[in-house]
Design a protein around this motif. Structure first.
Motif, PDB file in Angstrom:
ATOM      1  N   LYS A   2      48.770  19.907  23.364  1.00 11.43           N
ATOM      2  CA  LYS A   2      48.012  20.837  24.394  1.00 11.43           C
ATOM      3  C   LYS A   2      48.508  20.485  25.205  1.00 11.43           C
ATOM      4  O   LYS A   2      47.998  19.090  25.887  1.00 11.43           O
ATOM      5  CB  LYS A   2      46.360  21.090  23.963  1.00 11.43           C
ATOM      6  CG  LYS A   2      46.803  22.973  24.415  1.00 11.43           C
ATOM      7  CD  LYS A   2      45.132  23.610  24.415  1.00 11.43           C
ATOM      8  CE  LYS A   2      44.712  24.295  25.793  1.00 11.43           C
ATOM      9  NZ  LYS A   2      45.079  25.388  25.947  1.00 11.43           N
ATOM     10  N   LYS A   3      48.599  21.492  25.988  1.00  4.60           N
ATOM     11  CA  LYS A   3      49.042  20.266  27.742  1.00  4.60           C
ATOM     12  C   LYS A   3      47.693  20.491  28.591  1.00  4.60           C
ATOM     13  O   LYS A   3      47.000  21.973  28.595  1.00  4.60           O
ATOM     14  CB  LYS A   3      50.194  21.791  28.682  1.00  4.60           C
ATOM     15  CG  LYS A   3      51.201  20.716  28.955  1.00  4.60           C
ATOM     16  CD  LYS A   3      52.395  21.376  29.557  1.00  4.60           C
ATOM     17  CE  LYS A   3      52.486  20.703  30.946  1.00  4.60           C
ATOM     18  NZ  LYS A   3      53.034  19.939  31.153  1.00  4.60           N
ATOM     19  N   GLU A   4      47.603  19.546  29.112  1.00  4.68           N
ATOM     20  CA  GLU A   4      46.605  20.116  30.429  1.00  4.68           C
ATOM     21  C   GLU A   4      46.632  20.782  31.532  1.00  4.68           C
ATOM     22  O   GLU A   4      47.992  21.053  31.936  1.00  4.68           O
ATOM     23  CB  GLU A   4      46.390  18.534  31.239  1.00  4.68           C
ATOM     24  CG  GLU A   4      44.990  18.211  31.855  1.00  4.68           C
ATOM     25  CD  GLU A   4      44.700  17.473  33.039  1.00  4.68           C
ATOM     26  OE1 GLU A   4      44.128  17.289  33.968  1.00  4.68           O
ATOM     27  OE2 GLU A   4      45.945  16.646  33.100  1.00  4.68           O
ATOM     28  N   ILE A   5      45.516  22.072  31.547  1.00  7.16           N
ATOM     29  CA  ILE A   5      45.427  22.632  32.539  1.00  7.16           C
ATOM     30  C   ILE A   5      45.539  22.368  34.058  1.00  7.16           C
ATOM     31  O   ILE A   5      43.961  22.050  33.804  1.00  7.16           O
ATOM     32  CB  ILE A   5      44.854  23.854  32.341  1.00  7.16           C
ATOM     33  CG1 ILE A   5      45.834  24.961  30.945  1.00  7.16           C
ATOM     34  CG2 ILE A   5      45.371  25.142  33.450  1.00  7.16           C
ATOM     35  CD1 ILE A   5      47.321  25.722  31.124  1.00  7.16           C
ATOM     36  N   ILE A   6      46.189  22.480  35.529  1.00  6.38           N
ATOM     37  CA  ILE A   6      45.298  22.087  35.995  1.00  6.38           C
ATOM     38  C   ILE A   6      44.836  23.415  37.243  1.00  6.38           C
ATOM     39  O   ILE A   6      45.382  23.991  37.138  1.00  6.38           O
ATOM     40  CB  ILE A   6      46.190  21.442  37.404  1.00  6.38           C
ATOM     41  CG1 ILE A   6      46.314  20.016  36.474  1.00  6.38           C
ATOM     42  CG2 ILE A   6      45.840  21.191  38.962  1.00  6.38           C
ATOM     43  CD1 ILE A   6      47.723  19.331  37.436  1.00  6.38           C
ATOM     44  N   LYS A   7      43.355  23.388  37.340  1.00  9.00           N
ATOM     45  CA  LYS A   7      42.892  24.489  38.249  1.00  9.00           C
ATOM     46  C   LYS A   7      43.934  24.585  39.463  1.00  9.00           C
ATOM     47  O   LYS A   7      43.925  24.011  39.736  1.00  9.00           O
ATOM     48  CB  LYS A   7      41.432  23.750  38.636  1.00  9.00           C
ATOM     49  CG  LYS A   7      40.967  25.871  39.105  1.00  9.00           C
ATOM     50  CD  LYS A   7      39.468  25.219  39.100  1.00  9.00           C
ATOM     51  CE  LYS A   7      38.599  26.729  39.988  1.00  9.00           C
ATOM     52  NZ  LYS A   7      38.919  26.944  41.313  1.00  9.00           N
ATOM     53  N   PRO A   8      44.496  25.816  39.636  1.00 11.08           N
ATOM     54  CA  PRO A   8      45.516  26.377  40.627  1.00 11.08           C
ATOM     55  C   PRO A   8      44.610  26.266  41.761  1.00 11.08           C
ATOM     56  O   PRO A   8      43.447  27.636  41.670  1.00 11.08           O
ATOM     57  CB  PRO A   8      45.777  27.250  39.963  1.00 11.08           C
ATOM     58  CG  PRO A   8      44.944  27.345  39.280  1.00 11.08           C
ATOM     59  CD  PRO A   8      44.737  27.160  38.720  1.00 11.08           C
ATOM     60  N   SER A   9      44.126  25.573  42.344  1.00 13.15           N
ATOM     61  CA  SER A   9      43.904  25.930  44.325  1.00 13.15           C
ATOM     62  C   SER A   9      43.991  26.270  45.381  1.00 13.15           C
ATOM     63  O   SER A   9      45.408  24.941  45.205  1.00 13.15           O
ATOM     64  CB  SER A   9      41.694  25.238  43.916  1.00 13.15           C
ATOM     65  OG  SER A   9      42.778  23.902  44.005  1.00 13.15           O
ATOM     66  N   ILE A  10      44.362  26.180  46.434  1.00 12.37           N
ATOM     67  CA  ILE A  10      44.386  25.855  47.761  1.00 12.37           C
ATOM     68  C   ILE A  10      43.254  24.267  48.278  1.00 12.37           C
ATOM     69  O   ILE A  10      42.543  24.981  48.086  1.00 12.37           O
ATOM     70  CB  ILE A  10      44.756  26.257  48.671  1.00 12.37           C
ATOM     71  CG1 ILE A  10      44.133  27.343  48.693  1.00 12.37           C
ATOM     72  CG2 ILE A  10      46.337  26.769  48.043  1.00 12.37           C
ATOM     73  CD1 ILE A  10      44.897  29.001  50.513  1.00 12.37           C
ATOM     74  N   LEU A  11      43.587  24.286  49.652  1.00 14.54           N
ATOM     75  CA  LEU A  11      43.125  23.215  50.673  1.00 14.54           C
ATOM     76  C   LEU A  11      42.085  24.196  51.549  1.00 14.54           C
ATOM     77  O   LEU A  11      42.890  24.966  51.616  1.00 14.54           O
ATOM     78  CB  LEU A  11      43.790  22.003  50.906  1.00 14.54           C
ATOM     79  CG  LEU A  11      44.134  21.426  50.122  1.00 14.54           C
ATOM     80  CD1 LEU A  11      45.297  20.641  51.659  1.00 14.54           C
ATOM     81  CD2 LEU A  11      43.329  20.142  50.245  1.00 14.54           C
ATOM     82  N   PHE A  14      42.936  26.818  54.908  1.00 19.19           N
ATOM     83  CA  PHE A  14      43.985  27.171  54.104  1.00 19.19           C
ATOM     84  C   PHE A  14      44.078  28.486  54.017  1.00 19.19           C
ATOM     85  O   PHE A  14      43.718  28.960  53.320  1.00 19.19           O
ATOM     86  CB  PHE A  14      44.810  26.827  53.273  1.00 19.19           C
ATOM     87  CG  PHE A  14      45.536  25.124  54.293  1.00 19.19           C
ATOM     88  CD1 PHE A  14      44.360  24.362  54.748  1.00 19.19           C
ATOM     89  CD2 PHE A  14      46.924  25.264  54.551  1.00 19.19           C
ATOM     90  CE1 PHE A  14      44.328  22.993  55.193  1.00 19.19           C
ATOM     91  CE2 PHE A  14      46.793  23.116  54.448  1.00 19.19           C
ATOM     92  CZ  PHE A  14      45.662  22.911  55.495  1.00 19.19           C
ATOM     93  N   GLU A  16      45.317  32.088  52.240  1.00 23.16           N
ATOM     94  CA  GLU A  16      46.320  32.512  51.807  1.00 23.16           C
ATOM     95  C   GLU A  16      46.527  34.112  51.179  1.00 23.16           C
ATOM     96  O   GLU A  16      44.904  34.946  50.675  1.00 23.16           O
ATOM     97  CB  GLU A  16      46.764  31.941  50.107  1.00 23.16           C
ATOM     98  CG  GLU A  16      47.648  32.192  49.479  1.00 23.16           C
ATOM     99  CD  GLU A  16      47.756  31.397  48.227  1.00 23.16           C
ATOM    100  OE1 GLU A  16      48.909  29.905  48.702  1.00 23.16           O
ATOM    101  OE2 GLU A  16      47.716  31.079  47.028  1.00 23.16           O
ATOM    102  N   LEU A  17      46.858  34.976  51.719  1.00 19.24           N
ATOM    103  CA  LEU A  17      46.871  36.608  51.361  1.00 19.24           C
ATOM    104  C   LEU A  17      47.767  36.959  49.956  1.00 19.24           C
ATOM    105  O   LEU A  17      48.461  36.541  49.314  1.00 19.24           O
ATOM    106  CB  LEU A  17      47.315  37.195  52.816  1.00 19.24           C
ATOM    107  CG  LEU A  17      47.277  36.976  54.327  1.00 19.24           C
ATOM    108  CD1 LEU A  17      47.918  37.650  55.428  1.00 19.24           C
ATOM    109  CD2 LEU A  17      45.477  37.813  54.442  1.00 19.24           C
ATOM    110  N   LEU A  18      46.621  37.490  49.442  1.00 18.93           N
ATOM    111  CA  LEU A  18      47.187  38.665  48.312  1.00 18.93           C
ATOM    112  C   LEU A  18      48.913  40.158  49.435  1.00 18.93           C
ATOM    113  O   LEU A  18      48.961  39.899  50.388  1.00 18.93           O
ATOM    114  CB  LEU A  18      46.573  39.894  47.882  1.00 18.93           C
ATOM    115  CG  LEU A  18      45.604  38.662  47.423  1.00 18.93           C
ATOM    116  CD1 LEU A  18      44.301  39.120  46.423  1.00 18.93           C
ATOM    117  CD2 LEU A  18      45.982  38.283  45.424  1.00 18.93           C
ATOM    118  N   GLU A 381      61.132  47.066  32.592  1.00 18.53           N
ATOM    119  CA  GLU A 381      60.544  46.998  31.472  1.00 18.53           C
ATOM    120  C   GLU A 381      60.854  47.886  30.087  1.00 18.53           C
ATOM    121  O   GLU A 381      60.398  49.319  31.120  1.00 18.53           O
ATOM    122  CB  GLU A 381      59.954  46.448  31.909  1.00 18.53           C
ATOM    123  CG  GLU A 381      59.520  45.324  32.846  1.00 18.53           C
ATOM    124  CD  GLU A 381      60.261  44.443  32.836  1.00 18.53           C
ATOM    125  OE1 GLU A 381      60.039  43.979  31.676  1.00 18.53           O
ATOM    126  OE2 GLU A 381      61.015  43.632  33.717  1.00 18.53           O
TER     127      GLU A 381
END
Lengths: 431, 431
Positions: A2-11, A14, A16-18, A381
């Protein structure tokens, strides 16, 4: 394995918008830039990374501590912390190829390692206008840059902003007249007036310049009335210092020209407490408050300076500029509920949904709508109709075109208006 | 004391434009983004600085060496080197708040410390589209993203581009059928085909897989004919490998859908030598050559991948994307003379020049023109008329409005068309 998953996050610090908010942010920015362009400002774009010795030529102290600096190979590099220093470098570097007065705007990200707190960003968009003259620059430009901010705010339908305008020469002349030695300390104190409140201000000012001069100065800072009345009150002070006389005349002129350029009386007021820090500005200074939301501070500031690029050239380049911190403005506009009610007309007018084997005909309809200038796309789709309609709903698409076998055979389309919930069938050429 | 002057300059490998070229750059970018938006792509904007461990989760080797990394306080930071990795992080992080298929575009600067050479940039704009599905994504999207590039190029009136399209599964199937063990080496060699030329390619391929298989494989790579004929030739090979069959079917479908979506037969061709490196892409791959200027390499590339964000989430997110290196494209377009002949219609329609004390009336005229939607500004400096007209000329302003005392009294304006050199006098309401 299983691949190691890195928690996605920013600093932290900063923004960041939806997509939904990004669309609003972009719309606001585009409207403001469109105003600037229609008023003859030229865009420039400078690198985000520059040579450290060039970018940090002037700075020291607080700014330098906040700056993002690093080395790559043998080079000392710095991320730009504002747009003014790179602009000064740009004007000096390309001096012979520019047309003066040079009216430029620039939008770009800048970087400051500020203390992490709500509403403070380490990466943020700044949006600047500066007008730069060769050796001289007419005072009319001071009013003109403010009038552009006014047009920009009107364009995005922002209300309740008020420009707070002063001229640094006025206080400079008054302090000179009062023979105040520690004038820098006094200016810094006035700069903090609104933050610390009147009581504390008087207390500290008395400590600096004594009781009598404090009363005299605070009476001037408190002058009330219409802009015309404030100017008249200043003139009545009958102060003979050159700086004072020049400052009042410039302020008066800026007031007049603002109206000539379409800024209404109720959009601005004279506020002698506006300083904008100690360096840099030499004449007109201004900030912009949101009335009822003054605690958020200025959303657009600027002023006049004698010489833009003395670190990079012998040429004398006076200028006047304004700056909007777009990222911070967006934060404030969210806080006060403006963004929630800000509606953007999306560019996608039609979503075509094929039902069954109708893609080729869908392409024909798409091309026909495109020719007419509409924004249009196709849902590819293989999903249930419910899921397809749900997609259109979530994206806020106004019109859905349903194309099944029957529509294809009859050369028709079924259009569903998602807002009104109404359906109709028509020849696609009629859309 | 004379101030020390620092020579203004920027780092090598960074592009900075003068206003005239900047305007062309912006116009090209805006036209392309407008196409993307009208076709339903949503904009996102991610930080330029990210956590090093997040951004470098997947990379290694060459990329990592080129990356701009540094520390600030206790944080290891990296400047983004493409828009795909931040996008993968974005989709994983905001997964629950996005609507799939998620069609996004992004324009932004990215950073790579490449060897310094002409046409290679260390800071450059990239402009990407990606469509991301949940678990699945229809093959139609592969054609759709290419069709958007086609629309974008048509919008800026670029000619002579040709999409080079292949599908990685085809070669994968062929190599599997040939029982080639070192298929990665063979793929890498094919990737270099156009660079090293046929002679060298055959020589190296023979070394890798022997004479017989080399002849068989190079015959396939050399298949000529219309796109339809190439597909038919491939089908006639009668290779029974699943990958091959799937790849040919997908390629065939992409060909068909491209035409449905308005891409003309002469805009694209099948080119089995297109690989796009070893990682990442799994199906459709394409590049874009400028016919007659092939040596500049691809100006727009992309392809299909099985899973966007495996480093950041367990979710399976297949996608297809295209990328235009805008800074490099602009460099190439300059080199081939396209930019020189690229004309931008500026947003400033009128420059008002006051002669004498007419500023207030100039303001009235300005406001009237603005109401009609024109771009307009006033020249404020006290200069000779010659200098004022020269300013308008240099900035390429189409119409100059001269307002002296006479015009003010008569409520008129004198308009000079700078292109035609013609003058006329009129009521300003008639403009």
């Amino acid at each position: 394995m299983k691949k190691e998953i890195i928690k996605p996050s920013i600093l932290p610090g900063f923004m960041e918008l939806l997509p939904n908010e990004q669309e609003k942010f972009n719309d606001i920015v585009n409207k403001i830039l469109n105003v600037y362009e229609k008023n003859g400002c030229l865009d420039i774009d400078t690198p985000i990374i520059e040579k450290a010795n060039v970018l940090l030529a002037k700075t020291g102290g607080e700014t330098e501590k906040q700056v993002y600096s690093f080395t790559k190979g043998k080079n000392d590099l710095t991320l730009r912390f504002d747009l003014t220093v790179p602009f000064a470098r740009y004007v000096a570097q390309h001096y012979n190829e520019l047309t003066f007065p040079f009216r430029r705007y620039q939008l770009g990200k800048v970087y400051r390692g500020e203390r992490n707190q709500k509403g403070r960003y380490r990466e943020f968009y700044q949006c600047d206008i500066d007008v730069i003259g060769k050796d001289k620059l007419a005072i009319e430009n001071d009013a003109w840059v403010i009038s552009l901010a006014s047009k920009a705010f009107k364009e995005i339908k922002l209300k309740d902003y008020k420009f707070q305008i002063s001229n640094r020469k006025i206080l400079k002349g008054i302090l000179k007249g009062l023979k105040i030695e520690n004038s820098n300390e006094v200016m810094m104190l006035i700069d903090k007036y609104d933050k610390i409140g009147k009581g504390k201000f008087i207390e500290e000012l008395t400590f600096l310049i004594g009781n009598e001069k404090t009363l005299y100065l605070s009476d001037i800072l408190d002058i009330k009335g219409s802009n015309k009345e404030v100017v008249e009150s200043l003139e009545r002070l009958n102060i003979k210092e050159d700086y004072f006389i020049e400052g009042v005349n410039e302020l008066k002129k800026v007031n007049e020209i603002l109206k000539v350029l379409g800024v209404e009386e109720n959009e601005f007021e004279i506020n002698l407490k506006i300083i904008r820090g100690l360096d840099y500005y030499t004449g007109t200074v201004f900030e912009t408050l949101l009335i009822g939301n003054e605690t958020y501070g200025s959303i657009c500031s600027g002023g006049r300076y004698d010489n833009l690029a003395e670190n990079y050239t012998d040429k004398i380049l006076p200028g006047v500029g304004i700056s909007i911190g777009m990222t911070r403005l967006f934060f404030v506009l969210k806080e006060i509920g403006f963004i929630e009610n800000y509606n953007v007309k999306g560019k996608l007018n039609y979503l075509i949904i094929p039902i069954g084997d109708t893609l080729e005909y869908c392409g024909t309809v798409m091309k026909s709508l495109e020719k007419k200038g509409y924004g249009v796309t196709i849902y590819f789709e293989e999903d249930s109709l419910k899921k397809k309609m749900n997609y259109a709903n979530k994206l806020g698409i106004e019109n859905v075109i349903l194309i099944g076998e029957e529509e294809k055979i009859k050369n028709e389309v079924k259009v569903k208006n998602m807002t009104l919930g109404k359906e109709f069938v028509t020849d696609y050429n009629n859309l």
